[in-house]
Design a protein around this motif. Structure first.
Motif, PDB file in Angstrom:
ATOM      1  N   PRO A   6       0.806  -1.230   0.000  1.00  0.00           N
ATOM      2  CA  PRO A   6       0.000   0.000   0.000  1.00  0.00           C
ATOM      3  C   PRO A   6       0.835   1.275   0.000  1.00  0.00           C
ATOM      4  CG  PRO A   6      -0.106  -1.095   2.147  1.00  0.00           C
ATOM      5  CD  PRO A   6       0.638  -2.016   1.232  1.00  0.00           C
ATOM      6  N   GLU A   7       2.067   1.211   0.478  1.00  0.00           N
ATOM      7  CA  GLU A   7       2.885   2.432   0.530  1.00  0.00           C
ATOM      8  C   GLU A   7       3.528   2.738  -0.822  1.00  0.00           C
ATOM      9  OE1 GLU A   7       5.449  -0.889   2.338  1.00  0.00           O
ATOM     10  OE2 GLU A   7       3.345  -0.392   2.142  1.00  0.00           O
ATOM     11  N   LEU A   8       3.412   1.792  -1.775  1.00  0.00           N
ATOM     12  CA  LEU A   8       3.966   2.025  -3.116  1.00  0.00           C
ATOM     13  C   LEU A   8       2.846   2.415  -4.081  1.00  0.00           C
ATOM     14  CD1 LEU A   8       6.466  -0.964  -3.568  1.00  0.00           C
ATOM     15  CD2 LEU A   8       6.886   1.295  -2.586  1.00  0.00           C
ATOM     16  N   THR A   9       3.232   3.075  -5.168  1.00  0.00           N
ATOM     17  CA  THR A   9       2.258   3.409  -6.213  1.00  0.00           C
ATOM     18  C   THR A   9       1.973   2.165  -7.053  1.00  0.00           C
ATOM     19  OG1 THR A   9       3.970   3.965  -7.800  1.00  0.00           O
ATOM     20  CG2 THR A   9       3.197   5.761  -6.373  1.00  0.00           C
ATOM     21  N   ALA A  10       0.971   2.304  -7.922  1.00  0.00           N
ATOM     22  CA  ALA A  10       0.619   1.196  -8.819  1.00  0.00           C
ATOM     23  C   ALA A  10       1.833   0.779  -9.646  1.00  0.00           C
ATOM     24  CB  ALA A  10      -0.530   1.606  -9.722  1.00  0.00           C
ATOM     25  N   VAL A  11       2.504   1.766 -10.234  1.00  0.00           N
ATOM     26  CA  VAL A  11       3.615   1.420 -11.125  1.00  0.00           C
ATOM     27  C   VAL A  11       4.791   0.822 -10.330  1.00  0.00           C
ATOM     28  CG1 VAL A  11       4.862   3.644 -11.185  1.00  0.00           C
ATOM     29  CG2 VAL A  11       4.801   2.182 -13.234  1.00  0.00           C
ATOM     30  N   GLU A  12       4.984   1.293  -9.114  1.00  0.00           N
ATOM     31  CA  GLU A  12       6.063   0.726  -8.285  1.00  0.00           C
ATOM     32  C   GLU A  12       5.750  -0.713  -7.882  1.00  0.00           C
ATOM     33  OE1 GLU A  12       7.692   4.862  -6.193  1.00  0.00           O
ATOM     34  OE2 GLU A  12       6.105   3.701  -5.232  1.00  0.00           O
ATOM     35  N   ASN A  13       4.485  -0.989  -7.579  1.00  0.00           N
ATOM     36  CA  ASN A  13       4.103  -2.360  -7.240  1.00  0.00           C
ATOM     37  C   ASN A  13       4.395  -3.320  -8.395  1.00  0.00           C
ATOM     38  OD1 ASN A  13       2.504  -3.265  -4.655  1.00  0.00           O
ATOM     39  ND2 ASN A  13       1.985  -1.108  -4.970  1.00  0.00           N
ATOM     40  N   ALA A  44       6.474  -2.804 -10.913  1.00  0.00           N
ATOM     41  CA  ALA A  44       7.908  -2.811 -11.256  1.00  0.00           C
ATOM     42  C   ALA A  44       8.733  -3.621 -10.265  1.00  0.00           C
ATOM     43  CB  ALA A  44       8.437  -1.379 -11.318  1.00  0.00           C
ATOM     44  N   LEU A  45       8.198  -3.807  -9.064  1.00  0.00           N
ATOM     45  CA  LEU A  45       8.985  -4.416  -7.989  1.00  0.00           C
ATOM     46  C   LEU A  45       9.612  -5.776  -8.347  1.00  0.00           C
ATOM     47  CD1 LEU A  45       9.924  -3.755  -5.135  1.00  0.00           C
ATOM     48  CD2 LEU A  45       7.881  -4.941  -4.263  1.00  0.00           C
ATOM     49  N   PRO A  46       8.831  -6.713  -8.926  1.00  0.00           N
ATOM     50  CA  PRO A  46       9.456  -8.010  -9.248  1.00  0.00           C
ATOM     51  C   PRO A  46      10.640  -7.868 -10.208  1.00  0.00           C
ATOM     52  CG  PRO A  46       7.069  -8.122  -9.571  1.00  0.00           C
ATOM     53  CD  PRO A  46       7.401  -6.695  -9.246  1.00  0.00           C
ATOM     54  N   ALA A  53      14.614  -8.633  -9.458  1.00  0.00           N
ATOM     55  CA  ALA A  53      15.389  -9.513 -10.347  1.00  0.00           C
ATOM     56  C   ALA A  53      16.579  -8.785 -10.949  1.00  0.00           C
ATOM     57  CB  ALA A  53      14.489 -10.070 -11.447  1.00  0.00           C
ATOM     58  N   GLY A  54      16.779  -7.499 -10.581  1.00  0.00           N
ATOM     59  CA  GLY A  54      17.979  -6.802 -10.988  1.00  0.00           C
ATOM     60  C   GLY A  54      17.816  -5.763 -12.074  1.00  0.00           C
ATOM     61  N   ALA A  55      16.576  -5.535 -12.544  1.00  0.00           N
ATOM     62  CA  ALA A  55      16.387  -4.541 -13.601  1.00  0.00           C
ATOM     63  C   ALA A  55      16.558  -3.132 -13.025  1.00  0.00           C
ATOM     64  CB  ALA A  55      14.994  -4.685 -14.210  1.00  0.00           C
ATOM     65  N   PRO A  56      17.132  -2.214 -13.815  1.00  0.00           N
ATOM     66  CA  PRO A  56      17.214  -0.817 -13.368  1.00  0.00           C
ATOM     67  C   PRO A  56      15.805  -0.232 -13.222  1.00  0.00           C
ATOM     68  CG  PRO A  56      18.400  -1.146 -15.447  1.00  0.00           C
ATOM     69  CD  PRO A  56      17.675  -2.414 -15.156  1.00  0.00           C
ATOM     70  N   ARG A  57      15.664   0.697 -12.291  1.00  0.00           N
ATOM     71  CA  ARG A  57      14.353   1.226 -11.960  1.00  0.00           C
ATOM     72  C   ARG A  57      13.615   1.804 -13.171  1.00  0.00           C
ATOM     73  NH1 ARG A  57      12.539   3.311  -6.805  1.00  0.00           N
ATOM     74  NH2 ARG A  57      10.490   4.201  -7.169  1.00  0.00           N
ATOM     75  N   ALA A  58      14.295   2.607 -13.983  1.00  0.00           N
ATOM     76  CA  ALA A  58      13.607   3.276 -15.097  1.00  0.00           C
ATOM     77  C   ALA A  58      13.029   2.257 -16.076  1.00  0.00           C
ATOM     78  CB  ALA A  58      14.564   4.227 -15.810  1.00  0.00           C
ATOM     79  N   ALA A  59      13.832   1.245 -16.417  1.00  0.00           N
ATOM     80  CA  ALA A  59      13.371   0.222 -17.357  1.00  0.00           C
ATOM     81  C   ALA A  59      12.219  -0.579 -16.755  1.00  0.00           C
ATOM     82  CB  ALA A  59      14.531  -0.705 -17.734  1.00  0.00           C
ATOM     83  N   ALA A  60      12.352  -0.901 -15.474  1.00  0.00           N
ATOM     84  CA  ALA A  60      11.306  -1.681 -14.799  1.00  0.00           C
ATOM     85  C   ALA A  60       9.993  -0.908 -14.782  1.00  0.00           C
ATOM     86  CB  ALA A  60      11.744  -2.013 -13.372  1.00  0.00           C
ATOM     87  N   GLU A  61      10.075   0.400 -14.491  1.00  0.00           N
ATOM     88  CA  GLU A  61       8.848   1.188 -14.425  1.00  0.00           C
ATOM     89  C   GLU A  61       8.243   1.394 -15.811  1.00  0.00           C
ATOM     90  OE1 GLU A  61       9.031   4.589 -11.863  1.00  0.00           O
ATOM     91  OE2 GLU A  61       9.324   3.293 -10.106  1.00  0.00           O
TER      92      GLU A  61
END
Ligand code: ADP
Ligand code: MG
Length: 257
Positions: free
Chosen positions: A122-129, A131-133, A137-145
């Motif tokens: 709940p403390e994360l946004t939709a896109v952060e939730n 992107a989390l997996p 698994a090691g992906a950079p944040r920008a690419a994951a999001e």
């Protein structure tokens, strides 16, 4: 591409060597699954083969073994006997022969999970939730999001990327959970009562999104449900009683081929 008539025919002769009838090799196949808790048999010999792009509903009374079957297929629970084999790009993997660490890795890489309550953070946004997996698994944040945003858009949640989970409706939150289950490239998505907390109209919308986003991409969907409306949207319904498959119905072929 498999003609839909062949897919439908594959349902016949389930207990007499169905592999002879299956045109596309299954992505997941289980044979002779048994699981006993204490003196109670939760699974009493289940055989099932699931093709890519299939949506399989598991129904049955409470206690009939639905969740145990889902957990055995997904490598969460190890059956007492029987085997589960997953087809991967690198060859067949016998899930039931793997140790806990390997099964855990397989679950992260090959499977996706949607539960009744999405288990979103709940403390994360939709896109952060979503992107989390990928980030775990090691992906950079920008690419994951970026990947996550693509999935959210595909599930009709474009524009809601920055909302926290509490700012979404129940149906929207479940669609975030559906995106999160698949962003890592799951070949099989497992859902246990994914619409159990939703009203019937929202349930239908979420289920349509779940089926289209999985089967439409050639992924298999295994969904435990009590809801006839949910089951009717799947291509096959398995009914369990006392840990056995007592009925199997092909409701329709996958419409997204
Ligand atoms: P369903 O999902 O169809 O309600 P389950 O697979 O959860 O059924 O359970 C099947 C049977 O196995 C039930 O009798 C249940 O009580 C038993 N069971 C399931 N999980 C456990 C467990 N972890 N420990 C003991 N008994 C269990
Ligand atoms: Mg259950």
């Amino acid at each position: 591409m498999t003609p839909s008539s062949d897919v439908r025919r594959a349902g016949r002769g389930e207990h007499g060597g169905m592999n002879a009838f299956v045109p596309a090799p299954p992505v997941l196949s289980a044979s002779g699954l048994t699981k006993t808790y204490g003196s109670a048999a939760a699974l009493a010999g289940v055989d099932v083969a699931i093709a890519p792009g299939e949506s399989v509903a598991i129904m049955g009374a409470s206690g009939s073994g639905k969740t145990t079957l889902l957990h055995c297929l997904a490598g969460i629970v190890r059956p007492d006997a029987g085997s589960v084999v997953l087809a991967t790009p690198h060859g067949a993997v016998e899930v039931t022969a793997l140790g806990e660490a390997e099964r855990s890795r397989l679950r992260r890489e090959a499977f996706g999970f949607v539960f009744q309550q999405g288990l979103l953070l709940p403390e994360l946004t939709a896109v952060e939730n979503v992107a989390l997996p990928l980030m775990l698994a090691g992906a950079p944040r920008a690419a994951a999001e970026q990947d996550a945003a693509t999935w959210l858009a595909a599930l009709g949640l474009g524009g809601m990327e920055q909302r926290r989970i509490g700012q979404l409706s129940g149906g929207q939150a479940q669609r975030v959970a559906i995106a999160r289950a698949q962003v890592g490239g799951a070949s099989v998505v497992f859902a246990d009562e994914p619409t159990g907390a939703l009203d019937s109209r929202t349930s239908a919308e979420v289920m349509d999104a779940l089926i289209a986003s999985t089967t439409g991409r050639g992924r298999a969907l295994v969904v435990v449900t009590h809801d006839d409306g949910v089951a009717a949207r799947c291509s096959r319904v398995l009914r369990l009683a006392d840990g056995r498959i007592v009925d199997e119905v092909r409701t329709r072929t996958e419409e997204s081929r």
